[in-house]
Structure formats: structure tokens, C-alpha cells
Motif scaffolding. Structure first.
Motif, PDB file in Angstrom:
ATOM      1  N   ASP A  28      -6.710  23.370  39.903  1.00 32.11           N
ATOM      2  CA  ASP A  28      -6.831  23.837  38.529  1.00 32.11           C
ATOM      3  C   ASP A  28      -7.604  25.157  38.527  1.00 32.11           C
ATOM      4  N   TYR A  29      -7.878  25.689  37.364  1.00 37.56           N
ATOM      5  CA  TYR A  29      -8.561  26.971  37.265  1.00 37.56           C
ATOM      6  C   TYR A  29      -9.885  26.960  38.032  1.00 37.56           C
ATOM      7  N   HIS A  30     -10.078  28.020  38.769  1.00 36.70           N
ATOM      8  CA  HIS A  30     -11.317  28.248  39.505  1.00 36.70           C
ATOM      9  C   HIS A  30     -11.466  29.758  39.699  1.00 36.70           C
ATOM     10  N   LEU A  31     -12.602  30.174  40.218  1.00 36.22           N
ATOM     11  CA  LEU A  31     -12.873  31.600  40.345  1.00 36.22           C
ATOM     12  C   LEU A  31     -12.430  32.162  41.686  1.00 36.22           C
ATOM     13  N   HIS A  32     -11.804  33.308  41.623  1.00 36.03           N
ATOM     14  CA  HIS A  32     -11.569  34.161  42.776  1.00 36.03           C
ATOM     15  C   HIS A  32     -12.145  35.520  42.391  1.00 36.03           C
TER      16      HIS A  32
END
Length: 176
Positions: free
Chosen positions: A98-102
Motif C-alpha cells: 500500500d502507500y508508503h514513502l519513496h
């Protein structure tokens, strides 16, 4: 403290990378680097050259310094790492996550991705004042880093092997 999955994954990978320098060195070949890449779920371009292996191996000492630093030093190091690589955090979804930071391009050199992902994870650790989650292995013959994500903060050894070695030594000392 429960960290987001991407934070936990980046911290676990950083500790594994640092600990790969402990005897016996477990990051000496391109095959081992690619296994590390796969094991820790990195995305983007796979490392394919001896130069990339050398660059990743060179990260072990600075990441050890980061993971064992006090809070102010860690914050300074994280800021420098993120600035050096022009990190621009973005929310992404890929590979079933799911959404996470890059904060760095997926095709950037692998060593740079490791630095930025570790720095981004350390942002959460520093903000939560959870640097006590890191320690040095309780085995006197090991300098491995321990990442303790347990609720009761009871993890003392960097690996099962170290824990077993200390337990066997204690048993033998009692018996003999």
C-alpha cells in the motif's frame, strides 16, 4: 512503538547490511548482493556490477555510525544524507504494498537508494525518540547491531547464533 512497514523494512535491511561486515563477511560477491536485494524487498533496478557491490559495502561503516548515534547526531546525519541525494518524499504503491514513502528514483544507484531509504526510516525513529531500539549485540565476541522492535524491548542478540553461543557458554560455566 509500531513503525510503518516501509520504515521497519528499511531499518531491518540497514541492520542486516551493517551486520554483514561481522565475521564472516556475508557480502563479498555480486550473488550475495543480489540475494540481499531480494531478501529485503528492494524495488527498482537490481545491482549488477562489482562497482555497485563495492559501493554498498562502503555504506556499512557510515550506517553503523548512524544506527549507533545519539539523537542529535542521528538527526544531523539524516539531514545531510537526504540533502546530499536531493531526496523528495513521495507516496507510492507498488508490488502489492500500500502507500508508503519513496524519496529517490527507483533507478538510482542501489547504494544511494539504501542511504535514502535508511535515512527516511531514521526520520521516524528520531522523531519518535526511539533510538533505544538499536543496541550492540550482548555477545562479548560480536559487534553486530540489534534492532529490537519487540514490545518489551528484550532483544539482546543480533542473531540466534549469538544468543545460542552465550547460552551454551553460560551452561558450560555452570557445569564446570
Amino acid at each position: 512503538m509500531v513503525f510503518a512497514h516501509d520504515t521497519t523494512a528499511a531499518l531491518t535491511a540497514a541492520v542486516a547490511l551493517v551486520n554483514s561486515a561481522e565475521p564472516p563477511d556475508t557480502l563479498t560477491s555480486l550473488d550475495q548482493l543480489q540475494a540481499f536485494f531480494d531478501e529485503h524487498g528492494y524495488s527498482g533496478r537490481r545491482p549488477e556490477t562489482e562497482a555497485e557491490l563495492a559501493a554498498v559495502r562502503a555504506l556499512r561503516a557510515p550506517l553503523r555510525t548512524l544506527l549507533t548515534a545519539d539523537r542529535d547526531t542521528a538527526a544531523t546525519m539524516v539531514n545531510a544524507m537526504l540533502a546530499e541525494y536531493g531526496a523528495v518524499p513521495q507516496l507510492v504503491r507498488h508490488d502489492g504494498w500500500d502507500y508508503h514513502l519513496h524519496a529517490i528514483d527507483r533507478d538510482a544507484p542501489f547504494d544511494r537508494r539504501i542511504v535514502v531509504e535508511t535515512a527516511m526510516a531514521m526520520v521516524d525513529v528520531v522523531r519518535a525518540d526511539e533510538l533505544s531500539r538499536f543496541s550492540v549485540c550482548a555477545d562479548e565476541n560480536c559487534a553486530g547491531i540489534v534492532l529490537d522492535l519487540s514490545r518489551n524491548r528484550s532483544k539482546r542478540f543480533c542473531s540466534v547464533a549469538c544468543g545460542n553461543r552465550v547460552a551454551v557458554a553460560a551452561y558450560r560455566a555452570r557445569r564446570g
